[in-house]
Design an enzyme around this catalytic site. Structure first.
Site, PDB file in Angstrom:
ATOM      1  N   ASP A 131       0.876  -1.173   0.000  1.00  0.00           N
ATOM      2  CA  ASP A 131       0.000   0.000   0.000  1.00  0.00           C
ATOM      3  C   ASP A 131       0.917   1.228   0.000  1.00  0.00           C
ATOM      4  O   ASP A 131       2.125   1.100   0.215  1.00  0.00           O
ATOM      5  CB  ASP A 131      -0.888  -0.014   1.265  1.00  0.00           C
ATOM      6  CG  ASP A 131      -1.791   1.206   1.365  1.00  0.00           C
ATOM      7  OD1 ASP A 131      -2.285   1.672   0.324  1.00  0.00           O
ATOM      8  OD2 ASP A 131      -2.016   1.711   2.485  1.00  0.00           O
TER       9      ASP A 131
ATOM     10  N   GLY B 121      -3.018   9.052  -4.039  1.00  0.00           N
ATOM     11  CA  GLY B 121      -4.297   9.548  -4.581  1.00  0.00           C
ATOM     12  C   GLY B 121      -4.179  10.775  -5.465  1.00  0.00           C
ATOM     13  O   GLY B 121      -5.009  10.984  -6.339  1.00  0.00           O
TER      14      GLY B 121
ATOM     15  N   CYS C  60      -4.236  -1.378  -1.902  1.00  0.00           N
ATOM     16  CA  CYS C  60      -4.433   0.065  -2.085  1.00  0.00           C
ATOM     17  C   CYS C  60      -5.402   0.225  -3.248  1.00  0.00           C
ATOM     18  O   CYS C  60      -5.103  -0.231  -4.366  1.00  0.00           O
ATOM     19  CB  CYS C  60      -3.082   0.709  -2.406  1.00  0.00           C
ATOM     20  SG  CYS C  60      -3.220   2.442  -2.894  1.00  0.00           S
ATOM     21  N   ASN C  61      -6.547   0.829  -2.996  1.00  0.00           N
ATOM     22  CA  ASN C  61      -7.547   0.985  -4.061  1.00  0.00           C
ATOM     23  C   ASN C  61      -7.025   1.843  -5.205  1.00  0.00           C
ATOM     24  O   ASN C  61      -7.320   1.593  -6.372  1.00  0.00           O
ATOM     25  CB  ASN C  61      -8.809   1.644  -3.496  1.00  0.00           C
ATOM     26  CG  ASN C  61      -9.594   0.701  -2.626  1.00  0.00           C
ATOM     27  OD1 ASN C  61     -10.409  -0.059  -3.110  1.00  0.00           O
ATOM     28  ND2 ASN C  61      -9.342   0.735  -1.325  1.00  0.00           N
ATOM     29  N   THR C  62      -6.252   2.866  -4.855  1.00  0.00           N
ATOM     30  CA  THR C  62      -5.745   3.776  -5.888  1.00  0.00           C
ATOM     31  C   THR C  62      -4.792   3.019  -6.819  1.00  0.00           C
ATOM     32  O   THR C  62      -4.914   3.091  -8.044  1.00  0.00           O
ATOM     33  CB  THR C  62      -5.014   4.971  -5.226  1.00  0.00           C
ATOM     34  OG1 THR C  62      -5.825   5.463  -4.165  1.00  0.00           O
ATOM     35  CG2 THR C  62      -4.739   6.063  -6.219  1.00  0.00           C
TER      36      THR C  62
ATOM     37  N   CYS D 251     -10.973   3.303   0.207  1.00  0.00           N
ATOM     38  CA  CYS D 251      -9.520   3.477   0.384  1.00  0.00           C
ATOM     39  C   CYS D 251      -9.178   2.639   1.603  1.00  0.00           C
ATOM     40  O   CYS D 251      -9.913   2.656   2.604  1.00  0.00           O
ATOM     41  CB  CYS D 251      -9.200   4.947   0.628  1.00  0.00           C
ATOM     42  SG  CYS D 251      -7.548   5.255   1.293  1.00  0.00           S
ATOM     43  N   THR D 252      -8.083   1.910   1.536  1.00  0.00           N
ATOM     44  CA  THR D 252      -7.794   0.962   2.616  1.00  0.00           C
ATOM     45  C   THR D 252      -7.410   1.651   3.925  1.00  0.00           C
ATOM     46  O   THR D 252      -7.381   1.021   4.981  1.00  0.00           O
ATOM     47  CB  THR D 252      -6.704  -0.035   2.194  1.00  0.00           C
ATOM     48  OG1 THR D 252      -5.547   0.702   1.773  1.00  0.00           O
ATOM     49  CG2 THR D 252      -7.174  -0.920   1.074  1.00  0.00           C
TER      50      THR D 252
HETATM   51  N1  DGL Z   1      -4.706   3.171   0.962  1.00  0.00           N
HETATM   52  C1  DGL Z   1      -4.687   3.875  -0.300  1.00  0.00           C
HETATM   53  C2  DGL Z   1      -5.962   3.547  -1.075  1.00  0.00           C
HETATM   54  O1  DGL Z   1      -6.586   2.535  -0.764  1.00  0.00           O
HETATM   55  C3  DGL Z   1      -4.374   5.306  -0.080  1.00  0.00           C
HETATM   56  C4  DGL Z   1      -3.961   6.015  -1.312  1.00  0.00           C
HETATM   57  C5  DGL Z   1      -3.157   7.261  -1.107  1.00  0.00           C
HETATM   58  O2  DGL Z   1      -2.013   7.151  -0.686  1.00  0.00           O
HETATM   59  O3  DGL Z   1      -3.671   8.334  -1.464  1.00  0.00           O
HETATM   60  O4  DGL Z   1      -6.364   4.202  -1.995  1.00  0.00           O
END
Ligand code: DGL
Length: 255
Positions: A10, A43, A73-75, A180-181
């Site tokens: 992540d 993000g 990490c969703n992004t 977002c995780t």
């Molecule tokens: N945990 C990341 C997600 O799930 C955070 C992304 C970021 O760093 O902006 O999107």
């Protein structure tokens, strides 16, 4: 011979919310968790920057003989998963995504707020999911900066951010997709800011079950009885990240 690990990454420690679910279904595996806090937040980065970071992290994990990779990490998933699967064809790459289909399956009639980073909400991959399962009562909220604030862990700053940014939805929302995780770490605070009996949707548990199925199918499951080890690596090399990571891991409620 040492048992191979599952690599998980992540942009920071948010992916711990995914790892916690994975450990529940695969407690005996070894894990290498890579937190890219030197380069967070993802993000607000360009696609090219995110793909480059993900590629470097995958290479790092594969050099350490990981038998599967979880993008926690969703992004990163929404921008780089297809590219990484194409590039590393011989290793299963399992990617988290906002649990918007779960709303369609279990709470279709509810007013829904999808909270995620700008990168996720604007991604093609999320937009395909959104248009497929749109319940026409959904608001999409780009939570710019929230993952970063959670990463830093100051409870007052988190509370202020949520109160300010969620005020207009207060009392008007039934479902929240934690896209977002990092956000499950502040689920309680999100619920307080929205002021309702909110149903939360988070894809981590489904991902864990999917990972187990994939490993079983490819005969990659560790069959021994010894409990697995977890190695934590952080790109900013800050000792306090590691301490927070292991502290969180031993607790079910964070902050
Ligand atoms: N945990 C990341 C997600 O799930 C955070 C992304 C970021 O760093 O902006 O999107």
């Amino acid at each position: 011979m040492q048992e191979k690990s599952i690599g998980i990454f992540d942009s920071g420690i948010g992916g711990i919310t995914v790892l916690q679910e994975i450990i529940k279904v695969l407690p005996n595996e070894n894990y290498i968790y890579y937190s890219d806090s030197k380069n967070n937040p993802y993000g607000d980065k360009t696609k090219e920057e995110i793909v480059k970071r993900c590629e470097e992290i995958c290479k790092f994990l594969l050099d350490r003989q990981c038998k599967a990779i979880v993008i926690a990490c969703n992004t990163a998933s929404s921008i780089a998963a297809n590219y990484l699967r194409e590039k590393y064809k011989n290793v299963p790459i399992i990617a988290i995504e906002p649990a918007y289909k779960m709303v369609y399956d279990y709470a279709y009639d509810g007013k829904t707020l999808v909270m995620a980073t700008k990168g996720t909400i604007e991604s093609e991959r999320f937009n395909i999911l959104y248009h497929k399962y749109n319940n026409h009562k959904t608001e999409l909220l780009e939570c710019v900066g929230l993952a970063n604030i959670i990463e830093e862990g100051n409870a007052n700053t988190i509370k202020d951010y949520l109160e300010k940014n969620l005020e207009k939805y207060r009392g008007k929302i039934d479902n929240v997709v934690l896209g977002c995780t990092h956000y499950p770490l502040v689920q309680k605070e999100i619920g307080q800011a929205l002021g309702n009996n909110i149903k939360f949707f988070n894809g981590a548990n489904r991902l864990a079950i999917h990972l187990k199925n994939v490993l079983e199918k490819q005969d990659l499951i560790y069959k021994g009885k010894v409990k697995g080890k977890i190695i934590f690596i952080d790109s900013s090399r800050k000792k306090e990240k590691e301490e927070r990571f292991f502290k969180f891991l031993s607790r079910s409620e964070i902050l």
